[in-house]
Scaffold this motif. Structure first.
Motif, PDB file in Angstrom:
ATOM      1  N   LEU A 112      30.631  -8.311  21.098  1.00  0.00           N
ATOM      2  CA  LEU A 112      31.340  -9.574  21.156  1.00  0.00           C
ATOM      3  C   LEU A 112      32.565  -9.398  22.039  1.00  0.00           C
TER       4      LEU A 112
ATOM      5  N   ASP B  60      31.729 -16.568  22.827  1.00  0.00           N
ATOM      6  CA  ASP B  60      31.887 -16.433  21.381  1.00  0.00           C
ATOM      7  C   ASP B  60      30.593 -16.002  20.708  1.00  0.00           C
TER       8      ASP B  60
ATOM      9  N   HIS C   4      38.388  -6.326  22.556  1.00  0.00           N
ATOM     10  CA  HIS C   4      39.587  -7.158  22.692  1.00  0.00           C
ATOM     11  C   HIS C   4      40.254  -6.817  24.029  1.00  0.00           C
TER      12      HIS C   4
ATOM     13  N   THR D 237      33.729  -5.673  18.566  1.00  0.00           N
ATOM     14  CA  THR D 237      34.462  -6.647  19.369  1.00  0.00           C
ATOM     15  C   THR D 237      35.297  -5.914  20.409  1.00  0.00           C
TER      16      THR D 237
ATOM     17  N   THR E 179      35.847  -0.019  21.762  1.00  0.00           N
ATOM     18  CA  THR E 179      35.504  -0.562  20.447  1.00  0.00           C
ATOM     19  C   THR E 179      35.782   0.494  19.382  1.00  0.00           C
TER      20      THR E 179
ATOM     21  N   PRO F  50      35.364 -11.786  23.260  1.00  0.00           N
ATOM     22  CA  PRO F  50      35.914 -13.140  23.179  1.00  0.00           C
ATOM     23  C   PRO F  50      36.440 -13.682  24.502  1.00  0.00           C
TER      24      PRO F  50
END
Length: 491
Positions: A218, A224, A187, A185, A175, A220
């Motif tokens: 978070l 969510d 990714h 988030t 992050t 994804p």
């Protein structure tokens, strides 16, 4: 009353002061199941032991938790710096026996104080070097290395009779945001998460870790909503796929990652409903009304059908399971307390030093410590400590602290110059100040106490961590002393 006490038992609030305030004593009598201690509560180890004893006098079965990671995040040694190198230094040395021994010594420190749960180790893989809050708190960027040292840390701490809590599930390492400030988030694909971020947590579960802290992250690829509020992450992944059966704790619910979006009461109810067992609330109102508001919200959620009573009872049962485990570990704590002292912290820190050139100090230096604002997890403004460590060996050492916006001090002193930085690769202003210092004094020695970048200066030392142990190891190397003090022979 049974429902209210059950709701109270899943809370782990913090408080102000070095003695239990009246509201906390009342809450403990009303069934409060846990408390979390911070540096503000712990003036020293003796004061910590007195405080825990006073808490347990109100409720013997309370879970007393603390963040004692070693390195830059310490509560019991926040005023001096930790006696133990942090995770990254241990990962650089890469000796799991040493990591286990260090964790055991931290367990001894906590066990003799009466603390039952340590929110450690950090099991995050520091995959992103720009991470603002993990960094040297991680064992490293290699998932396999992080996994084996996480397991060793769990073995060491729990072998000393204190419960470990691996954090921040499912992984805070990749992050560029700090969850104290905003919602980070991650990714990453499910495949990357499995092979990289989850490996240390799987190792912790296999090692028998008693608790896992879910982070406000978070992800994804998984859901969510933040992991703390995700049934997919908490119940599906951690309970189902990894098979974890111990205590699931939330990260502190006042952190802006979630507090910016929901009220504390809503966060607590949602977290419990998706599978958390204990709610950490590091900041409480001065009168304790915020803790009772959490209790009342949980009770109302059960009565309204939002939170099944069976789920709350399951959570309360896991808190009691931890209490029972801790009580059964009394012999392990006594054995750890009886072990002789040694120079483990200093020798472990020395093993992690990376030295370029032949930096040497033959007289007391001028030390310029370029200090960034500490992240909130550190809970302390303790500087890197290299100047203090050098002053112990070279009396007359002069120290100047430079923070963001400060002008570069006069470096025309004839004495040797040591420039101490922390995470220079991550802070442009630190690199700029360092560049100007080296332009004025090319003979300067540079000490990096965070994640290192390219070596600079006439001599360079990377400690791979900010702790009292690492500062002293660096000072002994610069002053050409043995890695550990030589013992005097008895007369």
């Amino acid at each position: 009353m049974r429902l209210e006490r059950m709701a109270m038992s899943v809370l782990q609030p913090g408080f102000d002061g070095t003695e239990p305030p009246d509201w906390l004593r009342r809450a403990l009598g009303d069934g409060l199941g846990g408390v979390v201690l911070f540096a503000r509560n712990l003036p020293d180890q003796r004061g910590a032991a007195d405080l825990v004893a006073a808490i347990r006098a109100e409720s013997p079965d309370v879970v007393v938790a603390v963040d004692e990671e070693g390195g830059s995040v310490t509560r019991l040694e926040a005023r001096t710096g930790s006696s133990w190198p942090g995770n990254h230094a241990l990962g650089v040395a890469d000796d799991t026996a040493v990591t286990e021994h260090v964790a055991r010594r931290i367990g001894r420190l906590l066990g003799t104080t009466g603390i039952s749960l340590d929110y450690a180790p950090v099991a995050d893989v520091n995959a992103n070097p720009d991470n603002p809050v993990i960094g040297v708190r991680s064992f490293g960027a290699d998932p396999e290395l992080v996994a084996r040292h996480t397991a060793a840390w769990v073995d060491g701490l729990q072998g000393a009779g204190v419960a470990a809590c691996a954090k921040h599930f499912p992984g805070h390492g990749d992050t560029v945001a700090d969850s104290h400030v905003e919602l980070p988030t991650v990714h990453a694909s499910p495949e990357v998460l499995t092979e990289r971020d989850l490996r240390p947590f799987r190792a912790a579960v296999d090692a028998g870790v008693r608790a896992v802290m879910v982070g406000h992250l978070l992800v994804p690829a998984l859901d969510d909503v933040p992991a703390t509020l995700s049934r997919t992450v908490t119940t599906g992944l951690l309970r189902g796929i990894l098979g974890f059966q111990g205590l699931i704790v939330t990260d502190a619910i006042e952190m802006r990652a979630v507090a910016a979006h929901w009220e504390p009461e809503e966060i607590a109810v949602r977290a419990l409903s998706v599978g958390a067992d204990a709610v950490c609330a590091g900041i409480s109102s001065p009168d304790g009304s915020s803790v009772y508001a959490l209790r009342d919200a949980i009770v109302a959620a059960v009565r309204d059908g939002r939170l099944p009573e069976e789920r709350l009872a399951e959570a309360a049962g896991r808190v009691q399971d931890l209490v029972g485990w801790h009580a059964a570990q009394a012999p392990a704590r006594r054995a750890a307390a009886a072990e002789p002292d040694d120079d483990l912290g200093l020798t472990a820190a020395a093993a992690a030093l990376h030295v370029v050139g032949e930096p040497r100090l033959d007289e007391a230096p001028l030390v310029v410590e370029i200090v960034a604002r500490p992240h909130q997890a550190a809970d302390s403004g303790t500087p890197p400590g290299v100047a203090r460590a050098l002053a112990e060996l070279l009396p007359g050492t002069r120290a100047i602290t430079v923070t963001v916006g400060d002008p570069l001090p006069d470096l025309g002193d004839d004495r040797p110059l040591v420039v101490v930085v922390q995470d220079a690769p991550r802070h442009a202003w630190i690199r700029e100040v360092l560049h100007r210092a080296l332009a004025a004094r090319p003979d300067a020695i540079v000490v990096e106490t965070g994640l290192p970048g390219p070596p600079s200066g006439a001599g360079y030392v990377a400690t791979h961590g900010n702790s009292l142990a690492s500062a002293r190891a660096a000072a002994r190397r610069l002053a050409h002393r043995p890695p550990v003090p030589e013992k005097e022979s008895p007369p």
